[in-house]
Write an enzyme that holds these catalytic residues in place. Structure first.
Site, PDB file in Angstrom:
ATOM      1  N   GLY A  11       0.826  -1.210   0.000  1.00  0.00           N
ATOM      2  CA  GLY A  11       0.000   0.000   0.000  1.00  0.00           C
ATOM      3  C   GLY A  11       0.853   1.249   0.000  1.00  0.00           C
ATOM      4  O   GLY A  11       2.065   1.176  -0.238  1.00  0.00           O
ATOM      5  N   ASN A  12       0.251   2.386   0.231  1.00  0.00           N
ATOM      6  CA  ASN A  12       1.024   3.635   0.297  1.00  0.00           C
ATOM      7  C   ASN A  12       0.439   4.548   1.372  1.00  0.00           C
ATOM      8  O   ASN A  12      -0.573   4.226   1.987  1.00  0.00           O
ATOM      9  CB  ASN A  12       1.081   4.314  -1.073  1.00  0.00           C
ATOM     10  CG  ASN A  12      -0.296   4.672  -1.571  1.00  0.00           C
ATOM     11  OD1 ASN A  12      -0.985   5.485  -0.980  1.00  0.00           O
ATOM     12  ND2 ASN A  12      -0.720   4.040  -2.669  1.00  0.00           N
ATOM     13  N   ARG A  13       1.089   5.690   1.577  1.00  0.00           N
ATOM     14  CA  ARG A  13       0.750   6.550   2.720  1.00  0.00           C
ATOM     15  C   ARG A  13      -0.370   7.555   2.453  1.00  0.00           C
ATOM     16  O   ARG A  13      -0.587   8.451   3.254  1.00  0.00           O
ATOM     17  CB  ARG A  13       1.987   7.350   3.142  1.00  0.00           C
ATOM     18  CG  ARG A  13       3.102   6.523   3.686  1.00  0.00           C
ATOM     19  CD  ARG A  13       4.244   7.439   4.097  1.00  0.00           C
ATOM     20  NE  ARG A  13       5.515   6.745   4.138  1.00  0.00           N
ATOM     21  CZ  ARG A  13       5.899   5.997   5.153  1.00  0.00           C
ATOM     22  NH1 ARG A  13       5.134   5.854   6.201  1.00  0.00           N
ATOM     23  NH2 ARG A  13       7.062   5.389   5.111  1.00  0.00           N
ATOM     24  N   SER A  14      -1.048   7.454   1.328  1.00  0.00           N
ATOM     25  CA  SER A  14      -2.077   8.461   1.034  1.00  0.00           C
ATOM     26  C   SER A  14      -3.164   8.452   2.115  1.00  0.00           C
ATOM     27  O   SER A  14      -3.672   7.392   2.482  1.00  0.00           O
ATOM     28  CB  SER A  14      -2.694   8.165  -0.327  1.00  0.00           C
ATOM     29  OG  SER A  14      -3.791   9.004  -0.532  1.00  0.00           O
TER      30      SER A  14
ATOM     31  N   ALA B  45      -3.698   7.890  -4.901  1.00  0.00           N
ATOM     32  CA  ALA B  45      -2.335   7.383  -5.095  1.00  0.00           C
ATOM     33  C   ALA B  45      -2.491   5.913  -5.486  1.00  0.00           C
ATOM     34  O   ALA B  45      -2.791   5.061  -4.644  1.00  0.00           O
ATOM     35  CB  ALA B  45      -1.541   7.533  -3.808  1.00  0.00           C
TER      36      ALA B  45
END
Ligand code: CTP
Length: 409
Positions: free
Chosen positions: A213-216, A282
């Site tokens: 995943g990502n930090r959005s 994102a």
């Protein structure tokens, strides 16, 4: 954190407004104060100036440090204008667009959402003139926090009492996170338009318990959805993983799409019937080539090599497929060579606008409440929007979408 202009007008409840200022500061908001001369008879401006560490605006003709016109400076600075307490007099001025002192002039000049907390004698509140003004203000999109029933300063009970400071602070929080401009949306410039907005980050599953995943946080996309709804659009908000509360609004329909494939399917379906797409999500660029149907176990020396394959580029697909009259706006998250990389995305993804942000800088972008961006459009000079709240950036992006749609009509 928002920039809140607290406007105090002349009623005994001004003493409680001091607590409101403190409460807003405790929530992390930046507060400035404007007062009418009558409000300053109840509470000394020196008290407030000490609390907010900034001069209090009382005199429209006073000088500001940077030479700007004081009421315009405060009007432009604020993300929200809170009138507390609001007397019958200021309600009448606001309802009729009068601007004969610092408070009323600032309120007329600001494009920030406005919230008023009336407090007055019960007979003044019930007077048909006041009720007419309240109805007009609601129609104009001003959020009115109705007075409470209770003991008035006059020594008898009735409606007109200002709600407690903690309740006012709570209402401000609601107003900032939910649909701030809901009531003025009905006749907004995007009336009749459908805007698809994506927000948050996508997740690519590795096995039943893990994902990439990502930090959005979803803040930017959600702010855009709210700004579009506030401008009268019907919004299709497609969310991946978000760490903030989702908006609740009759004009925002929410679809959850956690993986890139799910988001691609949802965007393609919704954009077929929409006027604009704003891709603030994102989106993962890679996904595991195989999705393990059981939890991946440690083997051998404990290392794991993942084989990743590219996901669909949703923006590029939609940009290539867009029909005349449809607008596509994308983002570019860059850590280096911002203009060069973002310009390349503009061309490659057939976008009408790329909103480029430098995600290497602290205090803007991912997870933060503020952003600073550069706007890129084919054959036009870049526009730089300096650091400001995501709400303000969102409103400007929605303005751009509106301009694009108008040009394509
Ligand atoms: N985007 C998309 N689908 C993807 C990847 C990105 O629709 N699979 C969209 C994003 O929502 C954003 C824009 O494309 O609007 C640019 O995303 P960004 O992550 O900055 O760029 P990438 O295209 O992923 O390129 P790179 O990672 O090489 O910078």
């Amino acid at each position: 954190m928002a920039k809140i202009a607290v406007h105090m007008t002349g009623g005994i409840a001004v003493y409680k407004a001091v607590e409101v200022v403190r409460g807003l500061q405790k929530q992390g908001h930046e507060v400035r104060v404007a007062m009418t001369k009558n409000a300053a008879r109840f509470v000394g401006p020196a008290t407030l100036a000490a609390l907010i560490k900034h001069p209090v605006l009382i005199d429209q003709w006073s000088a500001t440090l940077n030479g700007q016109v004081p009421h315009i400076e405060l009007a432009d600075w604020s993300d929200l204008a809170l009138v507390v307490p609001a007397t019958a007099n200021i309600l009448a001025k606001m309802a009729n667009g009068l601007a004969d002192d610092a408070v009323s002039a600032t309120l007329l000049a600001t494009s920030a959402p406005k919230m008023a907390v009336p407090a007055m004698n019960v007979h003044m509140w019930n007077n048909p003139a006041t009720q007419r003004n309240i109805a007009q203000l609601k129609q104009d999109g001003v959020i009115i926090m109705e007075p409470a029933d209770g003991m008035l300063a006059e020594g008898y009970a009735g409606k007109g009492r200002m709600p407690e400071p903690a309740e006012i602070v709570k209402q401000v929080q609601n107003c900032l996170t939910k649909q701030p401009l809901q009531s003025s949306a009905a006749n907004g410039p995007l009336k009749g338009k459908t805007i698809v907005v994506t927000a948050g980050g996508t997740r690519e599953a590795l096995d039943p318990v893990r994902y990439l995943g990502n930090r959005s946080s979803g803040k930017m996309g959600i702010a855009i959805a709210q700004a579009a709804a506030a401008s009268g659009a019907k919004v299709e908000l497609i969310v991946g993983s978000v760490s903030v509360e989702l908006p609740q609004s009759p004009n925002i329909a929410i679809t959850t799409a956690l993986s890139t494939q799910a988001m691609a399917d949802a965007v393609s379906q919704k954009f077929a019937h929409a006027d604009a797409l704003i891709m603030a999500a994102a989106v993962a660029d890679f996904r595991p080539a195989v999705l393990a149907d059981q939890k991946i176990k440690k083997h051998g020396d404990g290392t794991l090599t993942l084989h990743l394959v590219p996901t669909e580029d949703i923006l590029a697909t939609m940009g290539a497929q867009k029909k005349p009259g449809q607008a596509v706006i994308g983002f570019a998250a860059e850590t280096n060579d911002l203009l060069q990389n973002a310009n390349a995305k503009l061309a490659k993804k057939h976008a009408d606008v790329i909103v480029a942000n430098d995600v290497s800088k602290p205090g803007i972008g991912f997870g933060s409440d503020a952003n600073a961006v550069t706007i890129l459009r084919p054959n036009q000079a870049p526009l730089k929007w300096p650091r400001q709240s995501k709400q303000k950036i969102a409103a400007k992006i929605v303005d751009l979408a509106n301009q694009l749609l108008k040009a394509g009509d």
